[in-house]
Every structure is written in structure tokens, then in C-alpha cells.
Write a protein that holds these residues in place. Structure first.
Motif, PDB file in Angstrom:
ATOM      1  N   ARG A 106       6.720 -21.885  13.583  1.00 29.01           N
ATOM      2  CA  ARG A 106       6.977 -21.345  12.252  1.00 29.01           C
ATOM      3  C   ARG A 106       8.144 -20.377  12.333  1.00 29.01           C
ATOM      4  O   ARG A 106       8.045 -19.336  12.971  1.00 29.01           O
ATOM      5  CB  ARG A 106       5.716 -20.617  11.766  1.00 29.01           C
ATOM      6  N   TYR A 107       9.213 -20.734  11.719  1.00 25.47           N
ATOM      7  CA  TYR A 107      10.425 -19.918  11.772  1.00 25.47           C
ATOM      8  C   TYR A 107      10.806 -19.454  10.371  1.00 25.47           C
ATOM      9  O   TYR A 107      10.350 -20.017   9.380  1.00 25.47           O
ATOM     10  CB  TYR A 107      11.583 -20.741  12.361  1.00 25.47           C
ATOM     11  N   CYS A 115       5.237 -33.355   9.402  1.00 24.35           N
ATOM     12  CA  CYS A 115       6.021 -33.782   8.251  1.00 24.35           C
ATOM     13  C   CYS A 115       5.107 -33.924   7.050  1.00 24.35           C
ATOM     14  O   CYS A 115       3.941 -34.281   7.183  1.00 24.35           O
ATOM     15  CB  CYS A 115       6.650 -35.137   8.571  1.00 24.35           C
ATOM     16  N   GLU A 147       8.182 -16.070   6.585  1.00 21.21           N
ATOM     17  CA  GLU A 147       6.852 -16.437   7.075  1.00 21.21           C
ATOM     18  C   GLU A 147       6.458 -15.515   8.210  1.00 21.21           C
ATOM     19  O   GLU A 147       7.315 -14.940   8.883  1.00 21.21           O
ATOM     20  CB  GLU A 147       6.873 -17.861   7.633  1.00 21.21           C
ATOM     21  N   ILE A 157       5.357 -20.727  -1.147  1.00 19.92           N
ATOM     22  CA  ILE A 157       6.815 -20.617  -1.060  1.00 19.92           C
ATOM     23  C   ILE A 157       7.316 -19.629  -2.105  1.00 19.92           C
ATOM     24  O   ILE A 157       8.015 -18.667  -1.789  1.00 19.92           O
ATOM     25  CB  ILE A 157       7.496 -22.002  -1.241  1.00 19.92           C
ATOM     26  N   ARG A 184      -1.281 -31.294  -0.552  1.00 23.19           N
ATOM     27  CA  ARG A 184       0.070 -30.760  -0.353  1.00 23.19           C
ATOM     28  C   ARG A 184       0.288 -29.470  -1.125  1.00 23.19           C
ATOM     29  O   ARG A 184      -0.276 -29.251  -2.171  1.00 23.19           O
ATOM     30  CB  ARG A 184       1.153 -31.771  -0.740  1.00 23.19           C
TER      31      ARG A 184
HETATM   32  P1  ATP Z   1       2.752 -25.562   6.588  1.00 20.02           P
HETATM   33  O1  ATP Z   1       1.433 -25.988   6.060  1.00 20.02           O
HETATM   34  O2  ATP Z   1       2.907 -25.759   8.060  1.00 20.02           O
HETATM   35  O3  ATP Z   1       3.166 -24.181   6.130  1.00 20.02           O
HETATM   36  P2  ATP Z   1       4.320 -26.592   4.452  1.00 20.02           P
HETATM   37  O4  ATP Z   1       3.356 -27.271   3.573  1.00 20.02           O
HETATM   38  O5  ATP Z   1       4.806 -25.244   4.101  1.00 20.02           O
HETATM   39  O6  ATP Z   1       3.799 -26.579   5.961  1.00 20.02           O
HETATM   40  P3  ATP Z   1       6.501 -28.318   3.737  1.00 20.02           P
HETATM   41  O7  ATP Z   1       7.010 -27.385   2.735  1.00 20.02           O
HETATM   42  O8  ATP Z   1       5.859 -29.570   3.313  1.00 20.02           O
HETATM   43  O9  ATP Z   1       5.548 -27.554   4.747  1.00 20.02           O
HETATM   44  O10 ATP Z   1       7.661 -28.663   4.763  1.00 20.02           O
HETATM   45  C1  ATP Z   1       7.727 -29.904   5.440  1.00 20.02           C
HETATM   46  C2  ATP Z   1       7.746 -29.719   6.931  1.00 20.02           C
HETATM   47  O11 ATP Z   1       8.647 -28.700   7.313  1.00 20.02           O
HETATM   48  C3  ATP Z   1       6.437 -29.282   7.528  1.00 20.02           C
HETATM   49  O12 ATP Z   1       5.583 -30.370   7.716  1.00 20.02           O
HETATM   50  C4  ATP Z   1       6.869 -28.693   8.833  1.00 20.02           C
HETATM   51  O13 ATP Z   1       7.146 -29.715   9.780  1.00 20.02           O
HETATM   52  C5  ATP Z   1       8.174 -28.070   8.483  1.00 20.02           C
HETATM   53  N1  ATP Z   1       8.073 -26.622   8.272  1.00 20.02           N
HETATM   54  C6  ATP Z   1       7.585 -25.977   7.191  1.00 20.02           C
HETATM   55  N2  ATP Z   1       7.672 -24.660   7.338  1.00 20.02           N
HETATM   56  C7  ATP Z   1       8.255 -24.445   8.559  1.00 20.02           C
HETATM   57  C8  ATP Z   1       8.653 -23.281   9.295  1.00 20.02           C
HETATM   58  N3  ATP Z   1       8.475 -22.063   8.788  1.00 20.02           N
HETATM   59  N4  ATP Z   1       9.213 -23.454  10.504  1.00 20.02           N
HETATM   60  C9  ATP Z   1       9.411 -24.684  11.018  1.00 20.02           C
HETATM   61  N5  ATP Z   1       9.068 -25.808  10.372  1.00 20.02           N
HETATM   62  C10 ATP Z   1       8.495 -25.707   9.153  1.00 20.02           C
END
Ligand code: ATP
Ligand code: MG
Length: 419
Positions: free
Chosen positions: A120-121, A283, A114, A59, A257
Motif C-alpha cells: 500500500r503506497y 486487481c 493511505e 478514496i 467493490r
Molecule cells: P484495496 O481494497 O486494497 O484498498 P481498492 O479497492 O482501493 O483496493 P482499487 O481502487 O480497485 O483498489 O484499485 C485497483 C488496484 O490498485 C487494487 O486491486 C490494487 O492492486 C491497487 N492498489 C490500490 N491501492 C493501492 C495502493 N495504495 N498501493 C498499491 N496498489 C494499490
């Protein structure tokens, strides 16, 4: 032609009801568990995320929309919800709130730069909760049970809950040392990100999407063996209580995580529905003892999760679950000529001010086209307004459900539809 920015989407009128149905359900369940809504700004000081999410995360490293405002401040579009909630908690001194733990939910757009792919948006909506101020396995269980309740309430079946404990800071430190010894000799076989993770946050190597099949990942030391007695006892209680209330889970020792501030309970909910594609995480969440202090707040602990509505919709689609469309309009008025067209306008005004949803055809199409339009708008009833109806003051109210008609005068019609 100017196009929509990459990674974003329009939610069109024909689809927006799905979002409304989901949002309503989320609010209902939040109320059920006594979580109240919090709304924080769309942008925050960049420093909040750099410190609160952590410099070794994707992030912060790659995904933030950061800009300078006209006053020269560095601001960032919110990429996640926990750091802003904690910032607000600290700033508003919520540790003194009479309601403890402080239980909040948010439902807001998040922004991450992203690579576009299914699920993934760059702008997506997260619903998340946070419970801050009490450290007790029972709170962790409440959070997990609410999470499962949400997905199950939509009728989803292909759900897999994975949990792990990453222990407290002491356990984590020893584990990190063990991971460094494990990976260091062969770290050049790993991706560039992992090569820097070994210095910044070795646990995140286990979370790497590129290197997940490397043999050293499979043979890596297991965190459970590094948990101290307290951390182990905490984890055991969480698991026992989940079992007590019938929540199925699987322990995944490699689940760490992406965010730096987690301690103890960490979890992810996945979908194992067929046809879901590569991205199956619905989630994620966990306990974050230490985040508040990291952001100069009081010594309080918290736990929460975040899900995106986009992926919830994907899961519903993958399992063939349709959300119920809301009701259409109560009345559609068909018109025959200029005079009845004008009268329909007046009648519509009266009906709507009484709270009765109603519409007509402003394009003055033929009766047959108007009837089709009424059907498309899912009107419950239709009347046809023509010269006869206007002269007599009586209309025939036709039910679109059973096709039955009844004659009544126009005043009667208003009362009838109001009930
Ligand atoms: P990922 O491994 O998919 O990149 P993350 O670890 O970045 O997920 P978190 O930051 O824990 O995800 O966000 C919690 C939830 O938000 C994720 O489980 C997913 O459902 C959703 N999420 C994360 N990034 C995106 C995205 N770019 N578009 C849509 N949903 C997302
Ligand atoms: Mg991500």
C-alpha cells in the motif's frame, strides 16, 4: 537529511529493469487486444472524483491529495484512472469515434493518502483499461480474459478470480432496501464508517474490512436473488462464456467493490500464494453503466479494470518468479595509462554514435578492478587498450561469455560489434 515522503519509493537503477519488463509486457498485451494508450493529467478538478468516484468511498472521504492552486481552484492528484478517462471521453466526444467500443489503456501514477503498509503506497502505478460504448457480455469476457492473460503471461499460478453481478440500477435499488432492513436494527454494532454507509451506500457494508466477520455480514441477503431477469441473463452469459474459453472463476456474492458507479459485472483478482501477507488483491474492476451520465456525458456504458504494478511485483516475488534482466553493454574498454585512457574516450564516442553500447572505467583503476567492473556491467566483450595496441592499431577482443579471444584491428572491431 531530507527523506523521501512516506508511502513513496525510489525505483533504483538496479531495479528499474523489472518495471520496464512489466511495462513492455503490458503494452504488448494491450496491443494484442487492440487497446490504445491514453494519457490524462496528473491532477484534475476535485469535483470529478467527488462525483465520479462517489462521496461514500474511502478514496473521496479519506485518501485524496486535494489542494487549491493560485487561481483558487480545487484540484486533486489523480487517485484512480476511470473518472479521468471518462472525463476525457466526454470532453473529446469519443462516442463519435469510428472505433467502437473505445478501448483504451493507461499506465500512470496514482496518489492516495493511505496508511503505509506492505503493498500500500501513497504513490503507486496503475495499469488499467476501459472499453466504453458497447454493453455486451462478450466485452466483459474480453476484459476478464485480458486480465488473466496479463498475470498468466508472467508465469503466475496462484491466482483466484472472483466475480459477481451487482445488477442494474433497478436491481440494486431493491437490494439496497433489503440491506438497510437487515442491518438497521443492529447497526450500532458496526464501525463508524458502516454507520454512515447504511445511509449513503449500504452495499459497501459488505466490503468493510473491519466488520467482515460480523454474523450479520454472513447472513446478509444475497444480491443474486434481487437481480431482475435481464441482469440475471447478462450474468449467466458472462459466466458461460468464461467457462467456454477456460477461465476459472468463483462467484462471490459479497463482492461489491469500493466504487459507487459499478453495475452488472464486478470482479477482483486475488493471489493465494503463500507468504503474500494480508493484502492479496491484485486487481479490481467492473462494469460502470451510468458513470458517463453521472458526469454529464452521453448515455454510454463502460467496463474496465485497474491493477497496480507494485502488487504485481509482490505476486511475482511471492511465487519466486524472476524477471529477465536486459542485456548489459556490448563492449568494455580497459585502459593501461593516460594515453590509452584518452584514446578510449575517442573510441567510445565512435562506437556509441554507431549505436554500439560501450563503457570504460573513468576512475582509472587497476586492470583487475576494471575487469571486475566489466563483469558487473555485464559486458559481452572486453578489450584492453595499452601502448602496444595503440601503436599496432590491433586489439584483442575477448568474449566474456566463453573467454575466447580474437585479434582484429580497431576499424574491424567497430564493424564486428555492429553486427
Ligand atoms: P484495496 O481494497 O486494497 O484498498 P481498492 O479497492 O482501493 O483496493 P482499487 O481502487 O480497485 O483498489 O484499485 C485497483 C488496484 O490498485 C487494487 O486491486 C490494487 O492492486 C491497487 N492498489 C490500490 N491501492 C493501492 C495502493 N495504495 N498501493 C498499491 N496498489 C494499490
Ligand atoms: Mg483502497
Amino acid at each position: 537529511m531530507i527523506q523521501i515522503p512516506r508511502g513513496t519509493q525510489d525505483i533504483l537503477p538496479g531495479e528499474s529493469y523489472k518495471w520496464q519488463v512489466i511495462e513492455e509486457k503490458l503494452r504488448e498485451i494491450a496491443a494484442n487486444y487492440n487497446y490504445r494508450e491514453i494519457r490524462t493529467p496528473v491532477f484534475e478538478a476535485t469535483e470529478l472524483f467527488v462525483r465520479g468516484v462517489g462521496g461514500s468511498t474511502d478514496i473521496v472521504n479519506k485518501e485524496m491529495y486535494t489542494f487549491e492552486d493560485k487561481g483558487g481552484r480545487s484540484l486533486t492528484l489523480r487517485p484512480e484512472g476511470t473518472a479521468p478517462v471518462v472525463r476525457s471521453y466526454i470532453e473529446n466526444k469519443m462516442q463519435h469515434d469510428v472505433n467502437q467500443p473505445v478501448k483504451v489503456f493507461y499506465k500512470e501514477p496514482m496518489f492516495r493518502y493511505e496508511r503505509k503498509q506492505k503493498g500500500r503506497y501513497r504513490q503507486f502505478v496503475q495499469f488499467g483499461i476501459e472499453a466504453i460504448g458497447v454493453e455486451d457480455p462478450l466485452i466483459d469476457v474480453e476484459v476478464l480474459s485480458m486480465l488473466m492473460h496479463i498475470y498468466q503471461s508472467f508465469g503466475l499460478k496462484n491466482l483466484k478470480l472472483y466475480i459477481n453481478s451487482i445488477g442494474d440500477h433497478q436491481s440494486r435499488k431493491e437490494y439496497n432496501d433489503a440491506l438497510v432492513s437487515h442491518f438497521e436494527p443492529r447497526i450500532d454494532e458496526f464501525c463508524a464508517d458502516c454507520q454512515s454507509r447504511i445511509d449513503t451506500n449500504p452495499m459497501r457494508i459488505l466490503d468493510c474490512k473491519k466488520d467482515r466477520d460480523h454474523e450479520l455480514i454472513k447472513t446478509a441477503p444475497v444480491i443474486y436473488n434481487f437481480l431482475n431477469e435481464e441482469s440475471k441473463a447478462y450474468f449467466e452469459t458472462v459466466k458461460e462464456k468464461l467457462t467456454d474459453i477456460g477461465i476459472e472463476y468463483e462467484v462471490d456474492y459479497n463482492l461489491v467493490r469500493g466504487l459507487d458507479y459499478y453495475t452488472h459485472t464486478a470482479f477482483e483478482l486475488m493471489s493465494d500464494a503463500e507468504g503474500f501477507g494480508a493484502i492479496t488483491t491484485l486487481c479490481g474492476g467492473g462494469r460502470y453503466n451510468g458513470l458517463l451520465e453521472l458526469l454529464d456525458g452521453p448515455h454510454e456504458t463502460g467496463i474496465g479494470f485497474a491493477l497496480s504494478i507494485e502488487r504485481l511485483l509482490m505476486a511475482l516475488e511471492a511465487e519466486g518468479i524472476e524477471l529477465e534482466q536486459p542485456d548489459g553493454i556490448k563492449l568494455y574498454i580497459c585502459t593501461m595509462d593516460d594515453n590509452s585512457f584518452d584514446k578510449a574516450g575517442t573510441l567510445l564516442h565512435e562506437l556509441r554514435t554507431k549505436g554500439i553500447s560501450a563503457d570504460m572505467d573513468y576512475k582509472r583503476r587497476k586492470l583487475k578492478a576494471q575487469m571486475k567492473d566489466a563483469d558487473r556491467k555485464r559486458a559481452e566483450h572486453v578489450i584492453v587498450l595499452g601502448e602496444d595496441e595503440i601503436n599496432s592499431g590491433e586489439v584483442e577482443l575477448k568474449s566474456m561469455q566463453d573467454g575466447e579471444s580474437r585479434t582484429m584491428n580497431i576499424d574491424e572491431l567497430k564493424n564486428y560489434l555492429e553486427d
